[in-house]
Design an enzyme around this catalytic site. Structure first.
Site, PDB file in Angstrom:
ATOM      1  N   PHE A 188     -33.462  -7.681  -9.962  1.00 32.15           N
ATOM      2  CA  PHE A 188     -34.413  -8.498  -9.203  1.00 32.15           C
ATOM      3  C   PHE A 188     -33.903  -9.917  -8.943  1.00 32.15           C
ATOM      4  O   PHE A 188     -34.679 -10.813  -8.678  1.00 32.15           O
ATOM      5  CB  PHE A 188     -35.753  -8.589  -9.947  1.00 32.15           C
ATOM      6  N   PRO A 207     -38.123  -3.758 -17.469  1.00 30.41           N
ATOM      7  CA  PRO A 207     -37.037  -4.727 -17.272  1.00 30.41           C
ATOM      8  C   PRO A 207     -36.721  -4.861 -15.787  1.00 30.41           C
ATOM      9  O   PRO A 207     -37.038  -3.985 -14.987  1.00 30.41           O
ATOM     10  CB  PRO A 207     -35.865  -4.094 -18.028  1.00 30.41           C
ATOM     11  N   CYS A 208     -36.068  -5.968 -15.431  1.00 27.35           N
ATOM     12  CA  CYS A 208     -35.815  -6.201 -14.011  1.00 27.35           C
ATOM     13  C   CYS A 208     -34.388  -6.669 -13.772  1.00 27.35           C
ATOM     14  O   CYS A 208     -34.169  -7.780 -13.294  1.00 27.35           O
ATOM     15  CB  CYS A 208     -36.803  -7.207 -13.437  1.00 27.35           C
ATOM     16  N   PRO A 209     -33.380  -5.856 -14.080  1.00 25.25           N
ATOM     17  CA  PRO A 209     -31.991  -6.290 -13.932  1.00 25.25           C
ATOM     18  C   PRO A 209     -31.563  -6.518 -12.495  1.00 25.25           C
ATOM     19  O   PRO A 209     -30.646  -7.280 -12.231  1.00 25.25           O
ATOM     20  CB  PRO A 209     -31.199  -5.133 -14.555  1.00 25.25           C
TER      21      PRO A 209
END
Length: 425
Positions: free
Chosen positions: A158, A154-156
């Site tokens: 970014f 996941p990329c919270p």
């Protein structure tokens, strides 16, 4: 370019660090993360619980979910051993596939995910030999050795770039993926992520990711792929980041499209091809009113097209092709001609087909009969929507499987030579 304020849409490029500078920052951050983990017996005994196979490529799956990426790798590994046609035919039937799947060149040995129902689904569909770790990845002290690490982190954090992604505490899951490959030392890693990652921070985010993974000792590349180009009846674009350990005798090549409109390609798979036979018996589907957000754009494709991207939500599932097409009434406003009764969302079974899961694949709904049917169904929609389409994963894994076969043969030859030398004494 705004540099004095951070927020949505604001960004600044990362400092122009050397590869050694990046590596030092990365190792310091990972050491800091690791030092905060409380060691327990479960982690200490982990290595003993993992079942390795010396004549296979042992695989770790992070953020594994219900296993779409894993199943695609397993299928590619089986095709490399018994043949493409034979593997795909076996894949259609659960009993046949289960009799042959142990021949795959890939063996998943360890998975990590916090999603309870997804882990239950994984257990229903994969061999018992897989060690499933339902634990916050930030609290895993040790990762086992492996040949390959895969997963979609996941990329919270970014939404903007810099000063360095690894300095942003919101990106802990991204750090954990790198921490795993540093500990596990695989020959190859494959990370999947959303299309938007390529444009975040005007390209700074993906640039930093490549630098950070490279500093861990890998030659890294990335490419945007569309699932419909590989036999998936869905418009789904995803970034695949592939790293090969420096010094390995392998250069990864992304798969060429197998489906399309070119002379040497198969036709795109349509919704009619994929789910046309389910019109009379689609199985349960999410019901309820359609929000203004849902009706802000078209949600229905025709039978001769590919589906919109399957999302991780029952409420946001695309509409079934039957019935009249949606009509645009104004800016960000579409209507359902004839009323909602003439339209329904795609069912769980239909979206599983669109994600190229076989019909025999089971998805847990948690089994809690005290909650609504929509609530239970949403657990299944979430798992399926979060998964990598199986055939897309297979395409990405194919060249790795072919190389893995040659490596395993080399291992066997080396073992034979060692045994021969021992016998001479």
């Amino acid at each position: 370019m705004k540099l004095n304020e951070r927020g949505r849409g604001k960004f600044k490029p990362a400092p122009d660090y050397s590869i050694d500078d990046v590596k030092n920052i990365l190792l310091e951050k990972i050491a800091e993360e690791t030092s905060q983990i409380i060691e327990n017996d479960e982690d200490t005994d982990l290595i003993e619980k993992v079942e390795y196979h010396k004549n296979k490529f042992n695989l770790i799956s992070l953020f594994s979910g219900c296993g779409g990426l894993d199943l695609g790798f397993e299928l590619a590994g089986l095709a490399a051993v018994i043949g493409e046609k034979e593997a795909l035919e076996a894949f259609k039937d659960k009993d046949t596939f289960n009799k042959l799947r142990h021949q795959s060149i890939f063996q998943t040995i360890y998975t990590n995910d916090m999603f309870k129902e997804a882990n239950e689904s994984y257990k229903l569909n994969f061999p018992d030999s897989v060690f499933q770790h339902q634990k916050d990845i930030r609290k895993v002290k040790y990762f086992p050795k492996s040949d390959i690490v895969i997963g979609g982190f996941p990329c919270p954090g970014f939404s903007e770039a810099g000063p360095r992604l690894i300095d942003d505490e919101r990106n802990f899951l991204y750090i954990q993926f790198i921490r795993c490959i540093i500990q596990s030392q695989p020959q190859i890693f494959v990370a999947e992520n959303v299309k938007g990652m390529m444009t975040l921070g005007k390209g700074e985010v993906i640039k930093q990711i490549v630098e950070d993974f490279a500093s861990a000792g890998y030659n890294v590349q990335f490419k945007l792929l569309n699932s419909r180009d590989y036999g998936v009846p869905q418009l789904r674009e995803r970034v695949f980041i592939v790293g090969v350990k420096k010094g390995a005798d392998f250069t990864y090549e992304y798969p060429n499209p197998t489906h399309g409109e070119q002379k040497n390609q198969e036709p795109y798979v349509t919704l009619k091809d994929a789910i046309g036979d389910l019109r009379e018996d689609p199985g349960p589907f999410f019901t309820g009113a359609y929000s203004s957000i849902y009706l802000s754009r078209n949600r229905k494709k025709t039978w001769e097209e590919q589906s919109f991207t399957i999302q991780a939500s029952g409420r946001q599932a695309p509409l079934h092709p039957d019935g009249p097409p949606m009509e645009k009434e104004g800016t960000d406003k579409w209507i359902l001609p004839g009323g909602e009764e003439k339209h329904r969302r795609l069912s769980v079974k239909e979206i599983a087909r669109i994600q190229t899961f076989p019909d025999w694949f089971q998805f847990s709904d948690g089994g809690n009969q005290k909650v609504s049917i929509n609530n239970r169904l949403d657990k299944q929609y979430k798992q399926i929507g979060n998964a990598v389409p199986v055939f897309m994963a297979k395409a990405v894994a194919t060249s790795i499987a072919e190389w893995a076969m040659s490596q395993v043969e080399n291992r066997k030859d080396k073992n034979k030579e060692e045994i021969h030398q021992i016998s001479l004494f």
